[in-house]
Design a protein around this motif. Structure first.
Motif, PDB file in Angstrom:
ATOM      1  N   GLN A 106      70.903  29.174  -5.968  1.00  0.00           N
ATOM      2  CA  GLN A 106      70.268  30.335  -5.149  1.00  0.00           C
ATOM      3  C   GLN A 106      71.268  31.652  -4.875  1.00  0.00           C
ATOM      4  O   GLN A 106      72.357  31.709  -5.296  1.00  0.00           O
ATOM      5  CB  GLN A 106      69.724  29.982  -3.678  1.00  0.00           C
ATOM      6  CG  GLN A 106      68.754  28.751  -3.810  1.00  0.00           C
ATOM      7  CD  GLN A 106      67.418  29.403  -4.321  1.00  0.00           C
ATOM      8  OE1 GLN A 106      67.070  30.527  -4.076  1.00  0.00           O
ATOM      9  NE2 GLN A 106      66.814  28.565  -4.828  1.00  0.00           N
ATOM     10  N   SER A 141      64.780  29.855  -8.973  1.00  0.00           N
ATOM     11  CA  SER A 141      64.087  30.373  -8.089  1.00  0.00           C
ATOM     12  C   SER A 141      64.874  31.655  -7.365  1.00  0.00           C
ATOM     13  O   SER A 141      64.213  31.943  -6.054  1.00  0.00           O
ATOM     14  CB  SER A 141      63.409  29.320  -7.284  1.00  0.00           C
ATOM     15  OG  SER A 141      64.282  28.574  -6.391  1.00  0.00           O
ATOM     16  N   SER A 142      66.030  31.397  -7.582  1.00  0.00           N
ATOM     17  CA  SER A 142      66.971  32.380  -6.811  1.00  0.00           C
ATOM     18  C   SER A 142      66.309  33.875  -6.772  1.00  0.00           C
ATOM     19  O   SER A 142      66.498  34.533  -5.722  1.00  0.00           O
ATOM     20  CB  SER A 142      68.390  32.795  -7.508  1.00  0.00           C
ATOM     21  OG  SER A 142      68.127  33.296  -8.581  1.00  0.00           O
ATOM     22  N   THR A 190      62.913  34.785  -6.871  1.00  0.00           N
ATOM     23  CA  THR A 190      61.588  34.599  -6.205  1.00  0.00           C
ATOM     24  C   THR A 190      61.688  34.370  -4.861  1.00  0.00           C
ATOM     25  O   THR A 190      60.905  34.449  -3.806  1.00  0.00           O
ATOM     26  CB  THR A 190      60.648  33.803  -7.230  1.00  0.00           C
ATOM     27  OG1 THR A 190      61.262  32.360  -7.078  1.00  0.00           O
ATOM     28  CG2 THR A 190      60.222  34.238  -8.425  1.00  0.00           C
ATOM     29  N   SER A 191      62.880  33.412  -4.473  1.00  0.00           N
ATOM     30  CA  SER A 191      63.292  33.169  -3.221  1.00  0.00           C
ATOM     31  C   SER A 191      63.280  34.547  -2.342  1.00  0.00           C
ATOM     32  O   SER A 191      63.415  34.329  -1.070  1.00  0.00           O
ATOM     33  CB  SER A 191      64.295  32.237  -3.140  1.00  0.00           C
ATOM     34  OG  SER A 191      63.904  30.929  -3.729  1.00  0.00           O
TER      35      SER A 191
END
Length: 383
Positions: free
Chosen positions: A126, A158-159, A161-162
């Motif tokens: 992340q 997902s770094s 979109t998170s």
């Protein structure tokens, strides 16, 4: 010639092309204003604990002619903090979704930016929690955000979109992962493929200027964005000196010419001023009947603009100058223009403009000044 709707100042151009350009300019928009476009100044913000992300951010800022901002932690990370799977500081922060490491400093002019490139390393799959701190520190509604990250092996995952929920009002574009040591050309290839908004600052400036300006071909004048009328035709005094200059200017004024163009570089401001004063007395003209343009030159004049501007006014000795231009781009051009703005405030200059500025220079210059230039005077040879 025109290429991709832009004028190439260094290319040969034919009379027909000039006529076509003028026709399309005058007829393409009945309102007289360019169509608005989205977008604005670009910021590249990045966090780089081990200097892996830093070079990519610098490449991006250089490619985009963007401002660069480093996200610096208030409490710097040590090697021990960054050691994986030791329950060190980075491990603990990444395991705590509410962790918000403090940032030293802020982007004071965040409202000026409509596009933000956001760079960071991958930590445990992340973005570091300090990126969350950054995103929650500003109102990013309506801004376009493009993440990019660095890692030795992990993908972007997902770094990116998170992060979306931390700036839900922003327009997020898909992010990209880069390996350490990525070249500038690789960054350029990626950036060139992005669907970025057009620079709004330039469009807004042109829209504002043209909304106040208007040509009147019956009176052969144009109303500038400053509200003053400028004759369309005039006499340029380059290479005229001494009595030749005085007589030429007086003859032009006697023939009905009402715009006289000079510059400090021409070395004839005193003669131009003398000719205008004598013509006013001999022909019964008022000062407001004659539009006088002068320019200050790069180098020492723009480095000491207040002194240079006052010297122009003193040499002309006409009470005020109708328009003053910056003769060419220069490292001190913004400083010089801002000095001219002060003379506008006290009535010594009525309108401001630029000379020999083209698209690239305008895109860099216009967002930095509050008064939009009323004129861009460029040399074109249609024959």
């Amino acid at each position: 010639m025109l290429e991709n709707n832009r004028f190439d100042s260094k290319a040969n151009i034919k009379r027909g092309e000039v006529a076509s350009m003028l026709y399309h300019y005058l007829s393409s928009n009945t309102s007289g204003q360019p169509e608005p476009a989205a977008g604005g100044k670009i910021l590249v913000a990045y966090f780089s604990a081990t200097n892996t992300t830093r070079p990519l951010a610098e490449y991006a800022a250089d490619i985009l002619s963007a401002d660069l901002y480093e996200i610096v932690p208030e409490d710097p990370y040590t090697d021990a903090d960054l050691a994986y799977y030791t329950n060190g500081r980075a491990d603990r922060e990444q395991n705590d979704a509410s962790a918000r490491p403090a940032i030293s400093g802020i982007v004071e002019n965040m409202a000026d930016y409509d596009v933000i490139f956001l760079g960071y390393p991958i930590w445990h799959g992340q973005a570091p929690r300090i990126i969350s701190t950054f995103l929650e520190s500003y109102d990013l509604t309506g801004k376009t955000i493009i993440p990019f990250c660095t890692s030795h092996s992990s993908g972007i995952g997902s770094s990116d979109t998170s992060l979306h929920s931390l700036a839900s009002g922003a327009n997020w574009l898909a992010g990209r992962r880069f390996a350490g040591g990525t070249t500038r050309s690789a960054m350029e290839d990626w950036i060139s493929g992005l669907d970025l908004p057009e620079p709004e600052a330039v469009v807004d400036a042109v829209t504002s200027a043209t909304s106040k300006a208007g040509f009147n071909f019956e009176t052969k004048s144009v109303t500038l964005n400053s509200g003053y009328e400028m004759p369309i035709n005039g006499l340029g005094t380059y290479s005229l000196h001494g009595e030749t200059c005085v007589n030429a200017v007086k003859s032009a004024l006697a023939s009905g010419v009402r715009l006289i163009d000079t510059a400090t570089a021409y070395g004839n401001e005193e003669e131009v001023g003398q000719a205008v004063r004598e013509a006013m007395e001999e022909l019964g003209l008022q000062r407001e009947d004659i539009f006088v343009i002068t320019k200050i030159y790069p180098g020492s004049e723009m480095a000491n603009p207040e002194q240079s501007i006052q010297a122009c006014l003193d040499r002309l000795d006409l009470g005020y100058v109708d328009m003053m231009l910056l003769h060419h781009p220069d490292r001190n051009d913004v400083k010089a223009y801002q000095a001219m703005e002060k003379f506008v405030e006290n009535g010594k200059i009525r309108s401001l403009g630029l000379s020999n500025w083209y698209v690239k220079e305008l895109e860099e210059f216009l967002p930095q000044v509050p008064i939009t230039p009323a004129l861009v005077q460029n040399e074109i040879h249609p024959l």
